[in-house]
Write a protein that holds these residues in place. Sequence first.
Motif, PDB file in Angstrom:
ATOM      1  N   PHE A  98     -22.804  -3.029   9.435  1.00  0.00           N
ATOM      2  CA  PHE A  98     -22.854  -1.705   8.811  1.00  0.00           C
ATOM      3  C   PHE A  98     -22.331  -1.736   7.388  1.00  0.00           C
ATOM      4  N   GLY A  99     -21.454  -2.711   7.089  1.00  0.00           N
ATOM      5  CA  GLY A  99     -20.801  -2.801   5.788  1.00  0.00           C
ATOM      6  C   GLY A  99     -19.382  -3.302   5.966  1.00  0.00           C
ATOM      7  N   PRO A 100     -18.660  -3.562   4.874  1.00  0.00           N
ATOM      8  CA  PRO A 100     -17.291  -4.110   4.981  1.00  0.00           C
ATOM      9  C   PRO A 100     -16.286  -3.063   5.454  1.00  0.00           C
ATOM     10  N   ILE A 101     -15.393  -3.469   6.350  1.00  0.00           N
ATOM     11  CA  ILE A 101     -14.304  -2.610   6.796  1.00  0.00           C
ATOM     12  C   ILE A 101     -12.983  -3.320   6.496  1.00  0.00           C
ATOM     13  N   ALA A 102     -12.083  -2.614   5.820  1.00  0.00           N
ATOM     14  CA  ALA A 102     -10.798  -3.190   5.425  1.00  0.00           C
ATOM     15  C   ALA A 102      -9.664  -2.516   6.182  1.00  0.00           C
ATOM     16  N   TYR A 103      -8.745  -3.326   6.700  1.00  0.00           N
ATOM     17  CA  TYR A 103      -7.528  -2.857   7.354  1.00  0.00           C
ATOM     18  C   TYR A 103      -6.365  -3.182   6.409  1.00  0.00           C
ATOM     19  N   LEU A 104      -5.742  -2.143   5.840  1.00  0.00           N
ATOM     20  CA  LEU A 104      -4.745  -2.316   4.784  1.00  0.00           C
ATOM     21  C   LEU A 104      -3.389  -1.804   5.248  1.00  0.00           C
ATOM     22  N   PRO A 105      -2.417  -2.692   5.449  1.00  0.00           N
ATOM     23  CA  PRO A 105      -1.111  -2.290   5.983  1.00  0.00           C
ATOM     24  C   PRO A 105      -0.398  -1.252   5.119  1.00  0.00           C
ATOM     25  N   VAL A 106       0.133  -0.219   5.768  1.00  0.00           N
ATOM     26  CA  VAL A 106       0.960   0.787   5.109  1.00  0.00           C
ATOM     27  C   VAL A 106       2.420   0.607   5.527  1.00  0.00           C
ATOM     28  N   SER A 107       2.636   0.338   6.823  1.00  0.00           N
ATOM     29  CA  SER A 107       3.973   0.100   7.363  1.00  0.00           C
ATOM     30  C   SER A 107       3.822  -0.727   8.642  1.00  0.00           C
ATOM     31  N   ARG A 108       4.897  -0.887   9.387  1.00  0.00           N
ATOM     32  CA  ARG A 108       4.829  -1.664  10.627  1.00  0.00           C
ATOM     33  C   ARG A 108       3.994  -0.970  11.697  1.00  0.00           C
ATOM     34  N   ILE A 118       0.851  -1.194   0.000  1.00  0.00           N
ATOM     35  CA  ILE A 118       0.000   0.000   0.000  1.00  0.00           C
ATOM     36  C   ILE A 118       0.887   1.244   0.000  1.00  0.00           C
ATOM     37  N   ILE A 119       0.522   2.221  -0.802  1.00  0.00           N
ATOM     38  CA  ILE A 119       1.209   3.507  -0.776  1.00  0.00           C
ATOM     39  C   ILE A 119       0.161   4.613  -0.716  1.00  0.00           C
ATOM     40  N   LYS A 120       0.415   5.642   0.074  1.00  0.00           N
ATOM     41  CA  LYS A 120      -0.517   6.755   0.183  1.00  0.00           C
ATOM     42  C   LYS A 120      -0.590   7.498  -1.154  1.00  0.00           C
ATOM     43  N   ASN A 121      -1.788   7.941  -1.499  1.00  0.00           N
ATOM     44  CA  ASN A 121      -2.008   8.610  -2.772  1.00  0.00           C
ATOM     45  C   ASN A 121      -1.096   9.828  -2.940  1.00  0.00           C
ATOM     46  N   ASP A 122      -0.970  10.635  -1.901  1.00  0.00           N
ATOM     47  CA  ASP A 122      -0.124  11.836  -1.970  1.00  0.00           C
ATOM     48  C   ASP A 122       1.334  11.483  -2.223  1.00  0.00           C
ATOM     49  N   ASP A 123       1.802  10.397  -1.577  1.00  0.00           N
ATOM     50  CA  ASP A 123       3.195   9.979  -1.757  1.00  0.00           C
ATOM     51  C   ASP A 123       3.448   9.497  -3.186  1.00  0.00           C
ATOM     52  N   LEU A 124       2.490   8.744  -3.726  1.00  0.00           N
ATOM     53  CA  LEU A 124       2.613   8.261  -5.101  1.00  0.00           C
ATOM     54  C   LEU A 124       2.644   9.436  -6.074  1.00  0.00           C
ATOM     55  N   TYR A 125       1.769  10.402  -5.843  1.00  0.00           N
ATOM     56  CA  TYR A 125       1.711  11.584  -6.711  1.00  0.00           C
ATOM     57  C   TYR A 125       3.043  12.337  -6.691  1.00  0.00           C
ATOM     58  N   LYS A 126       3.646  12.473  -5.518  1.00  0.00           N
ATOM     59  CA  LYS A 126       4.923  13.179  -5.396  1.00  0.00           C
ATOM     60  C   LYS A 126       6.035  12.455  -6.149  1.00  0.00           C
TER      61      LYS A 126
END
Length: 267
Positions: A90-100, A1-9
């Motif tokens: 309520f609906g699906p909740i996803a936990y998506l690793p970014v770092s440790r 996973i990479i943050k959108n802002d970081d990818l844009y930069k």
Amino acid sequence: IIKNDDLYKVLKKKLDKNILFKKKIIKNDLYFNDIENEYDLIINSDQNNYISKKYFSKKLTKNYNSNAYTTIISHKDCRNNVAIQIFTKFGPIAYLPVSRNKTSIVFSILNKENLDEKDISNLIKKYNLNYKIYKIGKIDKFKLKFSLLRKYFYKNLLAFGDCIHQIHPLAGQGFNMSIRDIEVLAKIIDQRIELGFEIDSSISKIFENKSKSSNFIFSSGVDFIYEFFKFDNRIKNNFSKPIFDYFDNKTQLNKYLKNLANDGLIF
């Protein structure tokens, strides 16, 4: 996973170093009329600009009557390399690793649920199974809808990215679809260059022929998965549990499904 802002930069930094890249600021809609005649091929990935509204408005659409709430949680350092999705009432909740010590959250909730930001934070903590949470970041909210463009191009204008397809985040495949489209388009352009052909509007037709059917089937499949889990949730997961139990023991089938998620449909 990479943050959108970081990818844009990262992308911007690489483009700024490319001598073939030139940036133009579009100040108003009238400027679009000029660039339509200035270039042999225009790839448009902004679904809200003048070009999209004028030429790419015919779509298959569906309103999920849901909102996606996204944020990043900071937590105690851990071996954080597995994405987790939990199907709640309520609906699906996803936990998506970014770092440790950071994890991205995507929580899809039906509009009928009258929840504020504090409620969302409490639900994130309630369904959290793995993390000792220190902080929940700013919670963003956006409407969820299904959208598939009927026609990918008009003259020298080619729609791309979210302009072509928008799907429910349930399967985490929206950005993957765009990456696969980039790969298809890049191969077409490379082949044209190798053969000495012009990079012009004829590329658009080839791209549509290669991508449209697989994008339609894949997007419809994700929509079916959403509707299945929505129905299954109403009947207390009587269907999904035995299905997941079956998949757990099928190594080859699991491998195929992983490849399908990574590579999409190949015809």
